[in-house]
Scaffold this motif. Structure first.
Motif, PDB file in Angstrom:
ATOM      1  N   PHE A 134      35.588  25.155  57.844  1.00 26.18           N
ATOM      2  CA  PHE A 134      34.541  24.113  58.509  1.00 26.18           C
ATOM      3  C   PHE A 134      33.173  23.907  57.555  1.00 26.18           C
ATOM      4  CE2 PHE A 134      37.273  25.519  62.028  1.00 26.18           C
ATOM      5  CZ  PHE A 134      37.359  24.364  62.704  1.00 26.18           C
ATOM      6  N   TYR A 135      32.671  24.996  57.165  1.00 24.42           N
ATOM      7  CA  TYR A 135      31.315  24.757  55.945  1.00 24.42           C
ATOM      8  C   TYR A 135      31.851  24.162  54.813  1.00 24.42           C
ATOM      9  CZ  TYR A 135      28.918  28.045  59.080  1.00 24.42           C
ATOM     10  OH  TYR A 135      28.094  28.736  60.222  1.00 24.42           O
ATOM     11  N   GLU A 136      33.117  24.351  54.251  1.00 19.20           N
ATOM     12  CA  GLU A 136      33.251  23.744  52.834  1.00 19.20           C
ATOM     13  C   GLU A 136      34.509  22.760  52.746  1.00 19.20           C
ATOM     14  OE1 GLU A 136      33.987  27.303  50.608  1.00 19.20           O
ATOM     15  OE2 GLU A 136      32.010  28.079  51.397  1.00 19.20           O
ATOM     16  N   ALA A 137      35.704  22.882  53.296  1.00 19.69           N
ATOM     17  CA  ALA A 137      36.678  22.047  52.949  1.00 19.69           C
ATOM     18  C   ALA A 137      36.752  20.749  53.725  1.00 19.69           C
ATOM     19  CB  ALA A 137      38.225  22.565  53.226  1.00 19.69           C
ATOM     20  N   LEU A 138      36.142  20.790  55.010  1.00 22.24           N
ATOM     21  CA  LEU A 138      36.132  19.509  55.809  1.00 22.24           C
ATOM     22  C   LEU A 138      34.844  18.603  55.095  1.00 22.24           C
ATOM     23  CD1 LEU A 138      37.043  17.908  58.353  1.00 22.24           C
ATOM     24  CD2 LEU A 138      35.126  19.168  59.651  1.00 22.24           C
ATOM     25  N   PRO A 139      33.705  19.037  55.249  1.00 25.01           N
ATOM     26  CA  PRO A 139      32.783  18.121  54.760  1.00 25.01           C
ATOM     27  C   PRO A 139      32.877  17.584  53.213  1.00 25.01           C
ATOM     28  CG  PRO A 139      31.736  20.526  54.786  1.00 25.01           C
ATOM     29  CD  PRO A 139      32.995  20.363  55.803  1.00 25.01           C
ATOM     30  N   THR A 140      33.651  18.319  52.300  1.00 19.97           N
ATOM     31  CA  THR A 140      33.887  18.046  50.957  1.00 19.97           C
ATOM     32  C   THR A 140      34.705  17.080  50.972  1.00 19.97           C
ATOM     33  OG1 THR A 140      33.322  20.227  50.354  1.00 19.97           O
ATOM     34  CG2 THR A 140      34.674  18.937  48.849  1.00 19.97           C
ATOM     35  N   ALA A 141      35.989  16.812  51.868  1.00 22.89           N
ATOM     36  CA  ALA A 141      37.184  16.039  51.844  1.00 22.89           C
ATOM     37  C   ALA A 141      36.460  14.676  52.197  1.00 22.89           C
ATOM     38  CB  ALA A 141      38.152  16.320  52.601  1.00 22.89           C
ATOM     39  N   LEU A 142      35.780  14.757  53.521  1.00 19.29           N
ATOM     40  CA  LEU A 142      35.004  13.581  54.186  1.00 19.29           C
ATOM     41  C   LEU A 142      34.068  13.011  53.351  1.00 19.29           C
ATOM     42  CD1 LEU A 142      36.381  12.412  56.901  1.00 19.29           C
ATOM     43  CD2 LEU A 142      37.028  14.626  56.266  1.00 19.29           C
ATOM     44  N   GLN A 143      33.310  13.705  52.732  1.00 16.01           N
ATOM     45  CA  GLN A 143      32.125  13.311  51.793  1.00 16.01           C
ATOM     46  C   GLN A 143      32.576  12.488  50.489  1.00 16.01           C
ATOM     47  OE1 GLN A 143      28.782  16.028  51.590  1.00 16.01           O
ATOM     48  NE2 GLN A 143      28.879  16.023  53.953  1.00 16.01           N
ATOM     49  N   ARG A 144      33.783  13.382  50.236  1.00 20.73           N
ATOM     50  CA  ARG A 144      34.623  12.480  48.914  1.00 20.73           C
ATOM     51  C   ARG A 144      34.669  10.910  49.237  1.00 20.73           C
ATOM     52  NH1 ARG A 144      40.537  13.477  46.785  1.00 20.73           N
ATOM     53  NH2 ARG A 144      40.729  11.854  45.361  1.00 20.73           N
ATOM     54  N   LEU A 145      34.815  10.514  50.462  1.00 13.25           N
ATOM     55  CA  LEU A 145      35.257   9.113  50.804  1.00 13.25           C
ATOM     56  C   LEU A 145      33.918   8.178  50.350  1.00 13.25           C
ATOM     57  CD1 LEU A 145      37.165   9.611  53.976  1.00 13.25           C
ATOM     58  CD2 LEU A 145      38.062   8.857  51.681  1.00 13.25           C
ATOM     59  N   GLN A 146      32.715   8.757  50.257  1.00 11.60           N
ATOM     60  CA  GLN A 146      31.551   8.135  49.936  1.00 11.60           C
ATOM     61  C   GLN A 146      31.467   7.372  48.476  1.00 11.60           C
ATOM     62  OE1 GLN A 146      28.547  11.000  51.801  1.00 11.60           O
ATOM     63  NE2 GLN A 146      27.955   9.148  52.768  1.00 11.60           N
ATOM     64  N   GLN A 147      32.366   8.346  47.451  1.00  8.15           N
ATOM     65  CA  GLN A 147      32.339   7.885  46.146  1.00  8.15           C
ATOM     66  C   GLN A 147      33.698   7.305  45.912  1.00  8.15           C
ATOM     67  OE1 GLN A 147      31.028  11.308  46.499  1.00  8.15           O
ATOM     68  NE2 GLN A 147      29.038  10.324  46.912  1.00  8.15           N
ATOM     69  N   ASP A 148      34.721   7.865  46.545  1.00  9.78           N
ATOM     70  CA  ASP A 148      36.285   7.591  46.137  1.00  9.78           C
ATOM     71  C   ASP A 148      36.903   7.270  47.472  1.00  9.78           C
ATOM     72  OD1 ASP A 148      38.920   7.540  45.536  1.00  9.78           O
ATOM     73  OD2 ASP A 148      38.747   9.687  44.973  1.00  9.78           O
ATOM     74  N   SER A 149      37.061   5.899  47.692  1.00  8.99           N
ATOM     75  CA  SER A 149      37.969   5.591  49.135  1.00  8.99           C
ATOM     76  C   SER A 149      39.332   5.138  48.486  1.00  8.99           C
ATOM     77  CB  SER A 149      37.182   4.300  49.648  1.00  8.99           C
ATOM     78  OG  SER A 149      37.272   3.136  48.497  1.00  8.99           O
ATOM     79  N   SER A 150      39.976   5.650  47.475  1.00  3.16           N
ATOM     80  CA  SER A 150      41.519   5.600  47.234  1.00  3.16           C
ATOM     81  C   SER A 150      42.007   6.085  48.445  1.00  3.16           C
ATOM     82  CB  SER A 150      41.531   6.212  45.992  1.00  3.16           C
ATOM     83  OG  SER A 150      41.526   7.639  46.121  1.00  3.16           O
ATOM     84  N   PRO A 151      43.432   5.723  48.233  1.00  3.07           N
ATOM     85  CA  PRO A 151      44.253   6.213  49.395  1.00  3.07           C
ATOM     86  C   PRO A 151      44.519   7.778  49.084  1.00  3.07           C
ATOM     87  CG  PRO A 151      45.046   4.183  48.334  1.00  3.07           C
ATOM     88  CD  PRO A 151      43.798   4.172  47.562  1.00  3.07           C
ATOM     89  N   ALA A 152      44.630   7.951  48.145  1.00  7.49           N
ATOM     90  CA  ALA A 152      44.669   9.615  47.805  1.00  7.49           C
ATOM     91  C   ALA A 152      43.434  10.269  48.556  1.00  7.49           C
ATOM     92  CB  ALA A 152      44.885  10.119  46.571  1.00  7.49           C
ATOM     93  N   ALA A 153      42.405   9.856  48.370  1.00  5.83           N
ATOM     94  CA  ALA A 153      41.297  10.523  49.125  1.00  5.83           C
ATOM     95  C   ALA A 153      41.365  10.393  50.447  1.00  5.83           C
ATOM     96  CB  ALA A 153      39.842   9.997  48.302  1.00  5.83           C
ATOM     97  N   GLN A 154      41.809   9.267  50.882  1.00  4.37           N
ATOM     98  CA  GLN A 154      41.955   9.117  52.312  1.00  4.37           C
ATOM     99  C   GLN A 154      42.745  10.065  53.149  1.00  4.37           C
ATOM    100  OE1 GLN A 154      42.110   4.826  53.979  1.00  4.37           O
ATOM    101  NE2 GLN A 154      41.273   4.162  52.002  1.00  4.37           N
ATOM    102  N   VAL A 155      43.955  10.196  52.192  1.00  3.47           N
ATOM    103  CA  VAL A 155      45.100  11.178  52.882  1.00  3.47           C
ATOM    104  C   VAL A 155      44.411  12.718  52.656  1.00  3.47           C
ATOM    105  CG1 VAL A 155      47.294  12.174  52.348  1.00  3.47           C
ATOM    106  CG2 VAL A 155      46.961   9.641  52.255  1.00  3.47           C
ATOM    107  N   GLN A 156      43.819  12.898  51.865  1.00  7.73           N
ATOM    108  CA  GLN A 156      43.233  14.355  51.832  1.00  7.73           C
ATOM    109  C   GLN A 156      42.435  14.267  53.010  1.00  7.73           C
ATOM    110  OE1 GLN A 156      40.352  15.159  48.779  1.00  7.73           O
ATOM    111  NE2 GLN A 156      40.544  17.681  48.991  1.00  7.73           N
ATOM    112  N   ALA A 157      41.446  13.424  53.089  1.00  8.90           N
ATOM    113  CA  ALA A 157      40.502  13.714  54.376  1.00  8.90           C
ATOM    114  C   ALA A 157      41.276  13.815  55.762  1.00  8.90           C
ATOM    115  CB  ALA A 157      39.583  12.248  54.112  1.00  8.90           C
ATOM    116  N   ALA A 158      42.187  12.835  55.694  1.00 10.36           N
ATOM    117  CA  ALA A 158      43.031  12.834  57.217  1.00 10.36           C
ATOM    118  C   ALA A 158      43.711  14.218  57.116  1.00 10.36           C
ATOM    119  CB  ALA A 158      43.890  11.678  57.297  1.00 10.36           C
TER     120      ALA A 158
END
Ligand code: MN3
Ligand code: FE
Length: 299
Positions: A134-158
């Motif tokens: 909750f403190y690390e993996a979740l915000p990291t995966a979602l905030q990555r989308l601000q720089q990288d909106s690739s399908p791979a980044a979206q899958v990792q976030a979801a």
């Protein structure tokens, strides 16, 4: 970025699609008001509990409460990507998703301040595995989308947000917690809120399964991202459950670790099978299968 067209004035909204069906369901079932939950009996019940019983409920609630705040804070980058791609039907659904997470945050806060009436410094209830998720993996995966909106980044976030945080942890936690309260006939307001909140959560997860499947229908190699993200997070997620049980002997309320783990494993497997089928499926098939699951209430 300027608009070169609007969907509502060209092809029109596709109402018979998974996101619009979820949106319809959310307008009907997602409008309950946390302020309407009656905690009168819960306050009386709380006073009759033992120290260990109060401690385990506080620990679980401290985890749910921060978890709801985390998913409320961290969802926006995904909504931004969906909006930038012009997916209006999905964005309409996502407006209800974020509203519901805010209401879940609101609901647990009422319980903590009105029923438990505690000093809100509950950080000591968040162990190392909870921190990892909750403190690390979740915000990291979602905030990555601000720089990288690739399908791979979206899958990792979801996968992180919908499959691990909501699918494995939130939904399972609510299920086992409400079972324990039901069995012991305790905290009726809390039971009622959690029943409502679980319905909301199942729509969120259904959207996540849909999103991952849609992306995988376009690029089957994204399955590797699904697997890698699960390999990183499934163990810490299950360890969050184990950490709770390690603190108590005997465990209050007849809570069983197996109930949590079995339910989590079943729900997770059911959904991962659906996602795996999207590997090599057409987009039409993904829409059809997701829609069936949504209509059957089997999200
Ligand atoms: Mn929630
Ligand atoms: Fe949710």
């Amino acid at each position: 970025m300027t608009h070169d067209m609007f969907i509502t004035t060209s092809r029109g909204l596709q109402r018979n699609t998974p996101p619009m069906r979820l949106y319809e369901k959310a307008k009907k079932f997602g409008i309950w008001n946390p302020s309407d939950i009656d905690f009168t009996q819960d306050k009386l019940d709380w006073r009759s509990l033992s120290d260990a019983e109060r401690d385990v409920l506080l620990r679980l609630t401290a985890m749910f409460q921060a978890g709801e705040e985390a998913v409320t804070l961290d969802l926006l980058p995904l909504i931004m990507v969906i909006a930038q791609e012009g997916r209006i039907e999905e964005e309409m659904y996502l407006t209800t998703f974020l509203f519901e997470e805010a209401k879940h945050t609101d609901f647990f806060n009422r319980f903590l301040t009105e029923v438990a009436a505690v000093n809100l410094d509950l950080r000591h209830y968040h162990g190392p595995d909870y921190h990892t998720v909750f403190y690390e993996a979740l915000p990291t995966a979602l905030q990555r989308l601000q720089q990288d909106s690739s399908p791979a980044a979206q899958v990792q976030a979801a996968v992180t947000y919908n499959m691990i945080v909501e699918g494995v942890l939130a939904e399972t936690g609510y299920h086992a917690y409400s079972q324990a309260l039901q069995r012991n006939n305790l905290l009726p307001g809390q039971q009622q809120g959690i029943t409502l909140l679980k319905q909301d959560e199942s729509r969120h997860i259904a959207y996540g399964v849909f999103l991952i499947s849609r992306l995988m229908a376009a690029d089957p190699t994204l399955w590797d991202v699904v697997e890698a993200t699960m390999n990183d997070l499934l163990m810490p997620a299950l360890a969050v459950v184990g950490d709770v049980f390690e603190q108590y002997d005997p465990m209050p309320f007849g809570l069983q670790q197996d109930d949590f783990i079995d339910y989590a494993t079943n729900q997770f497997n059911k959904r991962i099978e659906r996602i795996e089928k999207a590997r090599g499926a057409s987009l039409e098939e993904v829409y059809r299968v997701t829609q069936q699951a949504i209509e059957a209430g089997d999200s």
